[in-house]
Design an enzyme around this catalytic site. Structure first.
Site, PDB file in Angstrom:
ATOM      1  N   CYS A  43       0.785  -1.237   0.000  1.00 28.96           N
ATOM      2  CA  CYS A  43       0.000   0.000   0.000  1.00 28.96           C
ATOM      3  C   CYS A  43       0.819   1.290   0.000  1.00 28.96           C
ATOM      4  O   CYS A  43       0.724   2.095  -0.915  1.00 28.96           O
ATOM      5  CB  CYS A  43      -0.966  -0.007   1.181  1.00 28.96           C
ATOM      6  SG  CYS A  43      -0.249  -0.756   2.648  1.00 28.96           S
ATOM      7  N   HIS A 106      -1.211   7.271   4.443  1.00 26.22           N
ATOM      8  CA  HIS A 106      -0.197   6.215   4.483  1.00 26.22           C
ATOM      9  C   HIS A 106       1.167   6.624   3.945  1.00 26.22           C
ATOM     10  O   HIS A 106       1.944   5.774   3.509  1.00 26.22           O
ATOM     11  CB  HIS A 106      -0.713   4.959   3.769  1.00 26.22           C
ATOM     12  CG  HIS A 106      -0.553   3.727   4.607  1.00 26.22           C
ATOM     13  ND1 HIS A 106      -0.451   2.456   4.084  1.00 26.22           N
ATOM     14  CD2 HIS A 106      -0.461   3.576   5.950  1.00 26.22           C
ATOM     15  CE1 HIS A 106      -0.314   1.586   5.064  1.00 26.22           C
ATOM     16  NE2 HIS A 106      -0.313   2.244   6.214  1.00 26.22           N
TER      17      HIS A 106
END
Length: 487
Positions: A43, A106
């Site tokens: 990710c 993130h």
């Protein structure tokens, strides 16, 4: 749009339950990319690549703690997106765009890595994934931010029921998107919306009205809710009369996580393995471009595409040039999308600091193979369940630099039958790919690795805004260590 989803999860890509009518319609009205890739099988690095247009090995989203290791940004990571990187929203500001991120960032959770310091004007979402719940003694629950400050934490103020899988987060993220679009349309302001929801990431969740509605279990419920949300966003653009001025692209940050299968994992269709690997199942993604009045309906492209192309393509749409002082890996896809052209370019498959494989045309050459270690595999961690291919899905890191394993992805999308080393076909394809690799390596300046150091003291103990909510937690003493990356 960006979240963990497999190539085989949408009806338009052949998923048999036909539970994604809105995404299937989006594909019918736009263009489907069958050969579209993320920049990493995890990710954080793929999101860093999307927003910088650069491979993770250039933008710092990799580790040198172990060879060819996957790494991401958990709570105790010290690094994040460096100030030296130019993100898409920073550049779009020059053309007067208002930029919003909804969902998972993130790219580092410490104050210097906050999305509003990197070009976004608004944020509703979280710096890390909704793992948890944590106990707030050893590990704090993940904060949810509105712009500069936290407004609560997952599992405490934003409920996710681990027993039933119920959470209304996707509905909150949908409403945020609709409101933001309405506001920009009312003020005639060009906008960039990065809708980065994470409902299909384990622990998977869906709202009450979607629970139990899919043939595919909870994962299918989450996919159905995302599909419904995308339909509502596209419908909203049409009702506001701005769909012909709005370019929309749907894709994922990595392949479905088969380690969560079958209960919480998606489908990577005919492809080998899944998330964490540089086989096709880990990096080939569903991708749909939609822009009524500009993109001819029902288009299907075999262009080799990458999430990094969204950087260059978005700049092109805004009338901007990509920065010329650095290597940009993304290409402008507008000639492909609007004129049906095919641009010859390779796809580089990295895992950590190592170039694992390269695709050119229909050929893919593996320079290294590795699924995961025997030690991890013997604990039941399997990235390729039911899919072992002898000599390919190896459990030790195998080098093939001098004699790459070569697959023809047209005839063999599952990477099951390596071409014979002695064949003319093998020699011609490998010669071509070797030239591309030499060229690539000659210009490669790796960034400072951001994913090497972990420290419990930097976790989300006291995010900005915690005082007002009485949600500040006491951080332990700083104790930086080398992060351990087993995969």
């Amino acid at each position: 749009d960006l979240f963990l989803m497999g190539w085989g999860d949408l009806g338009a890509f052949g998923e048999p339950s036909k539970e994604t009518p809105n995404l299937d319609q989006m594909a019918a009205e736009g263009m489907l990319f069958l050969d579209f890739y993320t920049a990493n099988p995890l990710c954080s690095p793929s999101r860093a690549a999307l927003l910088t247009g650069r491979l993770p090995v250039r933008n710092g989203f990799y580790t040198t703690n172990g060879h060819a290791r996957n790494a991401y940004t958990p709570q105790d990571i010290v690094g994040g997106i460096p100030d030296s990187e130019l993100l898409l929203p920073e550049l779009l500001k020059k053309a007067g765009y208002i930029n919003k991120i909804i969902g998972k960032w993130h790219l580092g959770h410490r104050p210097q890595f906050h999305p509003l310091k990197h070009g976004f004007d608004e944020w509703f979402g979280s710096p890390n994934c909704h793992f948890g719940p944590y106990d707030s003694r050893e590990r704090p629950n993940i904060p949810v931010y509105r712009d500069w400050e936290m407004v609560g934490r997952y599992y405490e103020d934003f409920k996710i029921d681990l027993k039933t899988g119920e959470a209304n987060l996707t509905q909150l993220y949908l409403q945020e998107a609709l409101d933001f679009i309405s506001k920009q349309q009312a003020s005639q302001q060009p906008f960039f919306l990065y809708w980065a929801i994470d409902a299909t990431h384990a622990p998977v969740y869906a709202s009450k009205q979607f629970l139990g509605t899919s043939q595919r279990g909870l994962y299918g419920d989450a996919v159905r809710e995302i599909d419904d949300s995308v339909g509502k966003i596209l419908n909203h653009l049409q009702q506001l009369g701005i769909s012909e001025n709005t370019f929309v692209f749907f894709t994922s940050d990595n392949g479905a996580a088969l380690i969560s299968a079958p209960k919480q994992g998606g489908s990577n269709g005919p492809f080998l393995c899944g998330k964490q690997t540089t086989f096709e199942g880990g990096m080939r993604e569903p991708a749909i471009a939609w822009w009524p009045g500009h993109i001819p309906a029902g288009g299907v492209s075999h262009q080799l595409g990458s999430v990094m192309d969204l950087f260059s393509t978005s700049l092109s749409l805004a009338g901007l040039q990509p920065p010329s002082d650095r290597q940009i890996d993304g290409i402008d896809l507008l000639p492909v999308i609007l004129q049906g052209k095919l641009i010859d370019r390779p796809i580089f498959y990295y895992r950590g600091n190592e170039l694992m494989a390269v695709r050119a045309g229909l050929y893919k050459a593996h320079y290294w193979t590795w699924s995961n270690s025997w030690e991890e595999h013997s604990k039941g961690i399997d990235f390729c369940p039911g899919q072992s291919v002898s000599g390919v899905t190896t459990h030790t890191q195998e080098e093939h630099t001098y004699l790459p394993l070569l697959f023809h992805l047209g005839r063999d999308p599952g990477e099951k039958f390596p071409l014979s080393f002695a064949s003319e076909e093998y020699q011609q394809a490998v010669e071509r790919i070797s030239g591309l690799v030499q060229q690539h390596r000659a210009t490669l300046v790796p960034g400072q690795p951001q994913l090497n150091v972990c420290d419990q003291a930097v976790m989300n103990w006291s995010p900005p805004g915690c005082e007002k909510l009485g949600k500040c937690l006491k951080a332990p003493e700083s104790d930086p260590k080398k992060c351990s990356w087993p995969h």
